[in-house]
Write an enzyme that holds these catalytic residues in place. Sequence first.
Site, PDB file in Angstrom:
ATOM      1  CB  CYS A 174       3.060   2.289   4.104  1.00 10.96           C
ATOM      2  SG  CYS A 174       3.909   1.656   2.660  1.00 10.96           S
TER       3      CYS A 174
HETATM    4  C1  UGA Z   1       2.902   6.405   2.254  1.00 12.81           C
HETATM    5  C2  UGA Z   1       3.701   7.701   2.452  1.00 12.81           C
HETATM    6  O1  UGA Z   1       2.968   8.810   1.923  1.00 12.81           O
HETATM    7  C3  UGA Z   1       5.067   7.609   1.767  1.00 12.81           C
HETATM    8  O2  UGA Z   1       5.826   8.771   2.052  1.00 12.81           O
HETATM    9  C4  UGA Z   1       5.802   6.370   2.303  1.00 12.81           C
HETATM   10  O3  UGA Z   1       7.048   6.180   1.677  1.00 12.81           O
HETATM   11  C5  UGA Z   1       4.951   5.139   2.062  1.00 12.81           C
HETATM   12  O4  UGA Z   1       3.670   5.294   2.714  1.00 12.81           O
HETATM   13  C6  UGA Z   1       5.672   3.943   2.634  1.00 12.81           C
HETATM   14  O5  UGA Z   1       5.877   3.873   3.847  1.00 12.81           O
HETATM   15  O6  UGA Z   1       6.125   3.092   1.867  1.00 12.81           O
HETATM   16  P1  UGA Z   1       1.368   5.466   0.272  1.00 12.81           P
HETATM   17  O7  UGA Z   1       0.916   4.436   1.250  1.00 12.81           O
HETATM   18  O8  UGA Z   1       1.747   5.036  -1.097  1.00 12.81           O
HETATM   19  O9  UGA Z   1       2.652   6.255   0.865  1.00 12.81           O
HETATM   20  O10 UGA Z   1       0.216   6.518   0.057  1.00 12.81           O
HETATM   21  P2  UGA Z   1      -0.353   7.940   0.506  1.00 12.81           P
HETATM   22  O11 UGA Z   1      -0.551   8.723  -0.714  1.00 12.81           O
HETATM   23  O12 UGA Z   1       0.420   8.574   1.590  1.00 12.81           O
HETATM   24  O13 UGA Z   1      -1.783   7.498   1.050  1.00 12.81           O
HETATM   25  C7  UGA Z   1      -1.925   6.554   2.110  1.00 12.81           C
HETATM   26  C8  UGA Z   1      -3.390   6.401   2.463  1.00 12.81           C
HETATM   27  O14 UGA Z   1      -3.889   7.599   3.044  1.00 12.81           O
HETATM   28  C9  UGA Z   1      -4.306   6.107   1.266  1.00 12.81           C
HETATM   29  O15 UGA Z   1      -5.267   5.142   1.643  1.00 12.81           O
HETATM   30  C10 UGA Z   1      -4.970   7.423   0.992  1.00 12.81           C
HETATM   31  O16 UGA Z   1      -6.206   7.296   0.371  1.00 12.81           O
HETATM   32  C11 UGA Z   1      -5.098   7.949   2.397  1.00 12.81           C
HETATM   33  N1  UGA Z   1      -5.259   9.393   2.457  1.00 12.81           N
HETATM   34  C12 UGA Z   1      -4.326  10.225   1.957  1.00 12.81           C
HETATM   35  C13 UGA Z   1      -6.409   9.894   3.022  1.00 12.81           C
HETATM   36  O17 UGA Z   1      -7.279   9.138   3.491  1.00 12.81           O
HETATM   37  N2  UGA Z   1      -6.581  11.234   3.072  1.00 12.81           N
HETATM   38  C14 UGA Z   1      -5.684  12.082   2.596  1.00 12.81           C
HETATM   39  O18 UGA Z   1      -5.918  13.295   2.691  1.00 12.81           O
HETATM   40  C15 UGA Z   1      -4.522  11.573   2.025  1.00 12.81           C
END
Ligand code: UGA
Length: 445
Positions: free
Chosen positions: A278
Amino acid sequence: MAKISIIGTGYVGLISGACFSEIGHHVTCVDLDEVKVNNINNKTPPIYEAGLQELLDKNVGVTLFATNDLQDAVLNSDYTFIAVGTPYKGDYIDLTFIKESAKQIGQVLKDKSSHHTVIVKSTVIPKTTSDVVKPIIEKYSQKNIGTDIGLVMNPEFLREGVAIDDFMNPDRVVIGGFDEHSSKLVKSLYDFYFDTDYVLTDTTTAEMIKYSANSLLATLISFSNEIGNLCATVGVDSQEVERGVCLDERFSPFVNNERVFPTSIKYLEAGCGFGGSCFPKDIKALHAFGEKQNLNMQMLNSVININKAQPQQIISILKNKVLNYKNKKNILILGAAFKSNTDDIRESATIPVIEMLLEMKFKISLYDPVAGKNMHKLFKEKIFLEDSLASSIQTNDIVILMTMWDEFFDLPNIINKIKPDIDLIDGRRQIGKNSVKNYFGIGLG
Ligand code: UGA
């Protein structure tokens, strides 16, 4: 209970289908891929997602069905969700699957006498629902959207790994209706079950909400990574800096005299970059869309560039901080998935890190509780796949932690017991900086 058909059994389609069926709607998931259809009908989840197996076990054959017969599924339902992929192709998102779905749905609706509501669930750039989907459905159905057929844009906000919980306990449901009647109908699919905030709006605003939400979260991550890199350079700990910043009441307000830390604060931690299906795709797509509107999308451009460069920080730590790194040939990577609780490796920061380390002629072992096999398929014999955390520590010189799996919280115990002198580079700041002897964290001076 409503009769729902869902086109596309990818992540969003299948999770939505399984959850709608769990709350009692009659759901038919449609996919061209016979293997996926058979898997679902045999209660075998095509993806790893916590709780999905249980939902399939309970609902397949009762309220949940899969088929490749789109015509039958649409004819025998009152609502059709479009949840097909929108891959990013360099400087635009590819709407081929959306257009094809709209065409096929339109062809079926030509012969359907009762009212039908079409709902775009896929993430699409602003105006896709009104300017692309609507005319195609009207052309092929020879009916009018707004009277004979309803049209709604209803984005998803599911996070991989906790998607079922997110669906069942939504923080908000955004319903962008072409007309008020279809908005009300789609709201009724949800509000019988969920006590949540509804945003009832138009289709384009709904599309903008989805992109803006992901862009904001990705911006927080890139901001924190840039500040984290600076903290490391000036010799301080980004975690302490972050804590000092977040104690501002505007980030952590007092509720009943107790400080509350919102979960968004998680996105302010420095790490090795965001990945997944995403954020990277959505931010690039919104950036490209903005530039097509003749806007200089400088902020999103920086978010993308910072993220692209962030895995390089792991290599800098290796070169600048790990003593005699050149004599240490065996590196263990912990984590293949782009985040924990998923087997998804799409755009995972682990991929560029492995590529750079292979280039530097290191021998790479990888351990991930779930996603290791997927990464192994990508790199094949170039990397060695470990099957347990403890056994892999013994044979390696350096450990690099890339994904925050719960199992890795045990790392200090294992390292201190088996190999206390091993070097640990923590790309997620998951482990306490004083918990092992040779600790090197991202964002740490
Ligand atoms: C993300 C959004 O959080 C959801 O709300 C949305 O519905 C979804 O995309 C989508 O568009 O379908 P997701 O990709 O499952 O969800 O995961 P996240 O938990 O948001 O993490 C995304 C990325 O950011 C991961 O690689 C994670 O490791 C990274 N991240 C997250 C960081 O590098 N640092 C952080 O502090 C948090």
